[in-house]
Design a protein around this motif. Structure first.
Motif, PDB file in Angstrom:
ATOM      1  N   TRP A  26      38.372 -29.447  53.216  1.00  0.00           N
ATOM      2  CA  TRP A  26      38.321 -28.756  54.506  1.00  0.00           C
ATOM      3  C   TRP A  26      39.529 -27.857  54.716  1.00  0.00           C
ATOM      4  O   TRP A  26      39.412 -26.795  55.326  1.00  0.00           O
ATOM      5  CB  TRP A  26      38.176 -29.768  55.647  1.00  0.00           C
ATOM      6  CG  TRP A  26      36.783 -30.294  55.684  1.00  0.00           C
ATOM      7  CD1 TRP A  26      36.348 -31.512  55.273  1.00  0.00           C
ATOM      8  CD2 TRP A  26      35.618 -29.581  56.114  1.00  0.00           C
ATOM      9  NE1 TRP A  26      34.987 -31.612  55.402  1.00  0.00           N
ATOM     10  CE2 TRP A  26      34.514 -30.435  55.934  1.00  0.00           C
ATOM     11  CE3 TRP A  26      35.399 -28.316  56.629  1.00  0.00           C
ATOM     12  CZ2 TRP A  26      33.215 -30.050  56.256  1.00  0.00           C
ATOM     13  CZ3 TRP A  26      34.102 -27.940  56.953  1.00  0.00           C
ATOM     14  CH2 TRP A  26      33.032 -28.798  56.763  1.00  0.00           C
ATOM     15  N   TYR A  27      40.697 -28.245  54.213  1.00  0.00           N
ATOM     16  CA  TYR A  27      41.884 -27.399  54.356  1.00  0.00           C
ATOM     17  C   TYR A  27      41.693 -26.063  53.650  1.00  0.00           C
ATOM     18  O   TYR A  27      42.248 -25.050  54.052  1.00  0.00           O
ATOM     19  CB  TYR A  27      43.139 -28.070  53.785  1.00  0.00           C
ATOM     20  CG  TYR A  27      43.552 -29.352  54.455  1.00  0.00           C
ATOM     21  CD1 TYR A  27      43.222 -29.645  55.769  1.00  0.00           C
ATOM     22  CD2 TYR A  27      44.295 -30.291  53.767  1.00  0.00           C
ATOM     23  CE1 TYR A  27      43.610 -30.828  56.375  1.00  0.00           C
ATOM     24  CE2 TYR A  27      44.691 -31.477  54.361  1.00  0.00           C
ATOM     25  CZ  TYR A  27      44.338 -31.734  55.666  1.00  0.00           C
ATOM     26  OH  TYR A  27      44.726 -32.910  56.260  1.00  0.00           O
ATOM     27  N   LYS A  28      40.926 -26.055  52.578  1.00  0.00           N
ATOM     28  CA  LYS A  28      40.708 -24.844  51.792  1.00  0.00           C
ATOM     29  C   LYS A  28      39.558 -23.988  52.329  1.00  0.00           C
ATOM     30  O   LYS A  28      39.376 -22.866  51.879  1.00  0.00           O
ATOM     31  CB  LYS A  28      40.425 -25.215  50.336  1.00  0.00           C
ATOM     32  CG  LYS A  28      41.609 -25.851  49.656  1.00  0.00           C
ATOM     33  CD  LYS A  28      41.246 -26.346  48.281  1.00  0.00           C
ATOM     34  CE  LYS A  28      42.416 -27.112  47.673  1.00  0.00           C
ATOM     35  NZ  LYS A  28      42.049 -27.764  46.418  1.00  0.00           N
ATOM     36  N   CYS A  79      39.807 -23.423  63.592  1.00  0.00           N
ATOM     37  CA  CYS A  79      41.016 -24.090  64.080  1.00  0.00           C
ATOM     38  C   CYS A  79      41.996 -23.089  64.691  1.00  0.00           C
ATOM     39  O   CYS A  79      42.636 -23.389  65.698  1.00  0.00           O
ATOM     40  CB  CYS A  79      41.664 -24.908  62.966  1.00  0.00           C
ATOM     41  SG  CYS A  79      40.632 -26.295  62.454  1.00  0.00           S
ATOM     42  N   GLN A 128      39.605 -34.271  52.857  1.00  0.00           N
ATOM     43  CA  GLN A 128      40.463 -33.483  53.731  1.00  0.00           C
ATOM     44  C   GLN A 128      40.910 -32.195  53.039  1.00  0.00           C
ATOM     45  O   GLN A 128      40.923 -31.126  53.657  1.00  0.00           O
ATOM     46  CB  GLN A 128      41.657 -34.313  54.186  1.00  0.00           C
ATOM     47  CG  GLN A 128      41.248 -35.406  55.148  1.00  0.00           C
ATOM     48  CD  GLN A 128      42.396 -36.310  55.543  1.00  0.00           C
ATOM     49  OE1 GLN A 128      43.433 -36.370  54.871  1.00  0.00           O
ATOM     50  NE2 GLN A 128      42.225 -37.033  56.637  1.00  0.00           N
ATOM     51  N   SER A 129      41.239 -32.274  51.782  1.00  0.00           N
ATOM     52  CA  SER A 129      41.669 -31.101  51.025  1.00  0.00           C
ATOM     53  C   SER A 129      40.561 -30.057  50.965  1.00  0.00           C
ATOM     54  O   SER A 129      40.825 -28.846  51.074  1.00  0.00           O
ATOM     55  CB  SER A 129      42.067 -31.521  49.616  1.00  0.00           C
ATOM     56  OG  SER A 129      42.492 -30.419  48.881  1.00  0.00           O
ATOM     57  N   ALA A 147      39.736 -32.583  60.641  1.00  0.00           N
ATOM     58  CA  ALA A 147      39.171 -33.073  59.385  1.00  0.00           C
ATOM     59  C   ALA A 147      39.047 -34.590  59.437  1.00  0.00           C
ATOM     60  O   ALA A 147      38.034 -35.163  59.035  1.00  0.00           O
ATOM     61  CB  ALA A 147      40.034 -32.640  58.201  1.00  0.00           C
ATOM     62  N   LYS A 193      39.291 -23.016  58.808  1.00  0.00           N
ATOM     63  CA  LYS A 193      40.621 -22.565  59.221  1.00  0.00           C
ATOM     64  C   LYS A 193      40.508 -21.593  60.393  1.00  0.00           C
ATOM     65  O   LYS A 193      41.257 -21.676  61.363  1.00  0.00           O
ATOM     66  CB  LYS A 193      41.345 -21.898  58.046  1.00  0.00           C
ATOM     67  CG  LYS A 193      42.744 -21.464  58.379  1.00  0.00           C
ATOM     68  CD  LYS A 193      43.443 -20.879  57.166  1.00  0.00           C
ATOM     69  CE  LYS A 193      44.857 -20.485  57.535  1.00  0.00           C
ATOM     70  NZ  LYS A 193      45.581 -19.910  56.413  1.00  0.00           N
ATOM     71  N   PRO A 195      47.810 -26.076  61.052  1.00  0.00           N
ATOM     72  CA  PRO A 195      47.477 -27.136  60.096  1.00  0.00           C
ATOM     73  C   PRO A 195      47.332 -28.518  60.749  1.00  0.00           C
ATOM     74  O   PRO A 195      46.515 -29.326  60.307  1.00  0.00           O
ATOM     75  CB  PRO A 195      48.642 -27.105  59.109  1.00  0.00           C
ATOM     76  CG  PRO A 195      49.085 -25.686  59.126  1.00  0.00           C
ATOM     77  CD  PRO A 195      48.935 -25.267  60.569  1.00  0.00           C
ATOM     78  N   LYS A 196      48.078 -28.780  61.818  1.00  0.00           N
ATOM     79  CA  LYS A 196      47.934 -30.061  62.528  1.00  0.00           C
ATOM     80  C   LYS A 196      46.540 -30.160  63.151  1.00  0.00           C
ATOM     81  O   LYS A 196      45.890 -31.202  63.065  1.00  0.00           O
ATOM     82  CB  LYS A 196      49.001 -30.213  63.608  1.00  0.00           C
ATOM     83  CG  LYS A 196      48.899 -31.534  64.360  1.00  0.00           C
ATOM     84  CD  LYS A 196      49.903 -31.624  65.480  1.00  0.00           C
ATOM     85  CE  LYS A 196      49.888 -32.934  66.217  1.00  0.00           C
ATOM     86  NZ  LYS A 196      48.619 -33.510  66.526  1.00  0.00           N
ATOM     87  N   MET A 226      43.924 -28.653  62.028  1.00  0.00           N
ATOM     88  CA  MET A 226      43.024 -28.811  60.885  1.00  0.00           C
ATOM     89  C   MET A 226      42.997 -30.266  60.408  1.00  0.00           C
ATOM     90  O   MET A 226      41.923 -30.826  60.163  1.00  0.00           O
ATOM     91  CB  MET A 226      43.445 -27.883  59.742  1.00  0.00           C
ATOM     92  CG  MET A 226      43.260 -26.417  60.065  1.00  0.00           C
ATOM     93  SD  MET A 226      43.912 -25.321  58.793  1.00  0.00           S
ATOM     94  CE  MET A 226      42.703 -25.562  57.500  1.00  0.00           C
ATOM     95  N   ARG A 227      44.170 -30.880  60.295  1.00  0.00           N
ATOM     96  CA  ARG A 227      44.253 -32.287  59.862  1.00  0.00           C
ATOM     97  C   ARG A 227      43.522 -33.207  60.828  1.00  0.00           C
ATOM     98  O   ARG A 227      42.736 -34.058  60.420  1.00  0.00           O
ATOM     99  CB  ARG A 227      45.718 -32.738  59.774  1.00  0.00           C
ATOM    100  CG  ARG A 227      46.356 -32.580  58.450  1.00  0.00           C
ATOM    101  CD  ARG A 227      47.697 -33.306  58.367  1.00  0.00           C
ATOM    102  NE  ARG A 227      48.573 -33.103  59.515  1.00  0.00           N
ATOM    103  CZ  ARG A 227      49.369 -32.057  59.689  1.00  0.00           C
ATOM    104  NH1 ARG A 227      49.389 -31.092  58.799  1.00  0.00           N
ATOM    105  NH2 ARG A 227      50.150 -31.970  60.752  1.00  0.00           N
TER     106      ARG A 227
END
Length: 120
Positions: free
Chosen positions: A84-86, A94, A81-82, A43, A91, A36-37, A39-40
């Motif tokens: 892209w997280y989804k 990354c 950002q949300s 993004a 994912k 997730p880091k 990904m953040r």
């Protein structure tokens, strides 16, 4: 679950004893923190550049009142950002970046931050 002997054998196949470079299994910390880091960061720096720039510009202009003044810009940045997280494709990209970095570490024994530095 591998026995102690199997675990020891996989470390022996690696010159630095850091695990199998080609192992694609993930620990919980890798799934929930490290990937997730990535990904953040991606993004923020690659996918939501305009939104981050607008939020940063607003914050710089607002100083102490930024939490109130920049709500709209913050919401747009968070929404981007949300999104892209989804995104499962993002994912997967990354995760692949993480596996590549982890493989390199397991092969060389040199952490990424030290590999990035120029030799003196």
């Amino acid at each position: 679950m591998p026995t102690q002997d199997e675990s020891h054998k996989s470390n022996l196949t690696n010159p630095h004893g850091l695990g199998d470079p080609d192992d694609r299994r993930l620990r919980i910390v890798e799934k929930e923190v490290l990937i997730p880091k990535i990904m953040r960061d991606r993004a923020k720096k690659e996918k939501c550049v305009a939104e981050v720039a607008e939020f940063t510009k607003c914050c710089a202009a607002s100083s102490l009142l930024m939490a109130y003044t920049c709500r709209k810009e913050n919401a747009l940045m968070q929404e981007c950002q949300s999104r892209w997280y989804k995104d499962e494709g993002f994912k997967k990209e990354c995760e692949d970046i993480y596996f590549k970095e982890r493989r390199e570490f397991r092969l060389t024994g040199i952490p990424k931050k030290h590999r990035l530095k120029e030799p003196a």
